[in-house]
Design a protein around this motif. Structure first.
Motif, PDB file in Angstrom:
ATOM      1  N   UNK A 117      64.788  41.423  64.301  1.00 59.81           N
ATOM      2  CA  UNK A 117      63.615  42.679  63.404  1.00 59.81           C
ATOM      3  C   UNK A 117      62.744  41.503  62.505  1.00 59.81           C
ATOM      4  N   UNK A 118      63.044  39.926  62.550  1.00 60.18           N
ATOM      5  CA  UNK A 118      62.651  39.081  62.457  1.00 60.18           C
ATOM      6  C   UNK A 118      61.410  39.773  63.609  1.00 60.18           C
ATOM      7  N   UNK A 119      61.975  39.123  64.370  1.00 64.59           N
ATOM      8  CA  UNK A 119      60.799  38.856  65.505  1.00 64.59           C
ATOM      9  C   UNK A 119      60.096  39.927  66.295  1.00 64.59           C
ATOM     10  N   UNK A 120      59.685  40.912  65.784  1.00 69.81           N
ATOM     11  CA  UNK A 120      59.976  43.044  65.569  1.00 69.81           C
ATOM     12  C   UNK A 120      59.952  43.089  67.056  1.00 69.81           C
ATOM     13  N   UNK A 126      63.542  50.001  61.030  1.00 68.36           N
ATOM     14  CA  UNK A 126      63.782  50.350  61.932  1.00 68.36           C
ATOM     15  C   UNK A 126      65.774  49.204  61.794  1.00 68.36           C
ATOM     16  N   UNK A 127      64.572  47.860  62.148  1.00 73.10           N
ATOM     17  CA  UNK A 127      65.726  46.597  61.489  1.00 73.10           C
ATOM     18  C   UNK A 127      66.185  46.699  60.361  1.00 73.10           C
ATOM     19  N   UNK A 128      65.203  47.038  59.472  1.00 70.73           N
ATOM     20  CA  UNK A 128      66.227  47.336  58.176  1.00 70.73           C
ATOM     21  C   UNK A 128      67.055  47.310  57.651  1.00 70.73           C
ATOM     22  N   UNK A 129      66.505  48.822  58.155  1.00 71.74           N
ATOM     23  CA  UNK A 129      68.139  50.029  58.801  1.00 71.74           C
ATOM     24  C   UNK A 129      69.466  49.407  58.842  1.00 71.74           C
TER      25      UNK A 129
END
Length: 144
Positions: A117-120, A126-129
């Protein structure tokens, strides 16, 4: 009154710089003597070198090496311990343990999802979920 140990520790602490200085001075003295001998063209004899460095020239013998079978057994035991820790982590989270013996722990999966999520690599929402699901102990590949 200080205890005997405290007095001993204080004395050792006060004496340590003296010992280190003596070692340093001895090393300097040996280096200066070696330089003087080299300037005169003298070289140390084999006996002198053996006396200084020992029979094996200061090298230690290798500890007994393990056979391939012993190494395999150690690896097998380490893998079993790792699998047991991962199974316990899944059970503690209220999930079915993975079938694969090479499954990642929930904590490793959380960390990877956070990094992705941090790298995108995955969409922010979606990453946070995914991170939230993994923190709750559920996720796309852990859901029963």
């Amino acid at each position: 009154m200080p205890s005997i140990k405290e007095v001993n520790d204080a004395c050792a602490k006060a004496h340590e710089p003296i010992v280190q200085n003596e070692i340093r001075l001895k090393r300097i003295r040996e280096q200066m003597e070696m330089r003087e001998r080299m300037d005169r063209g003298e070289k140390p004899t084999l006996d002198q070198l053996k006396e200084k460095y020992g029979e094996n020239w200061g090298l230690e013998r290798l500890k007994s090496t393990k056979t391939a079978e012993e190494k395999r057994e150690e690896s097998r035991i380490a893998l079993e311990r790792s699998q047991a820790r991962i199974r316990a982590e899944y059970i503690e989270a209220g999930l079915n343990p993975p079938e694969s013996k090479f499954a990642l722990s929930l904590s490793a999966r959380r960390l990877m999802a956070e990094q992705d999520a941090a790298r995108g690599l995955i969409g922010a929402e979606n990453g946070e979920e995914l991170v939230a699901q993994l923190k709750r102990g559920i996720g796309p590949s852990t859901a029963g």
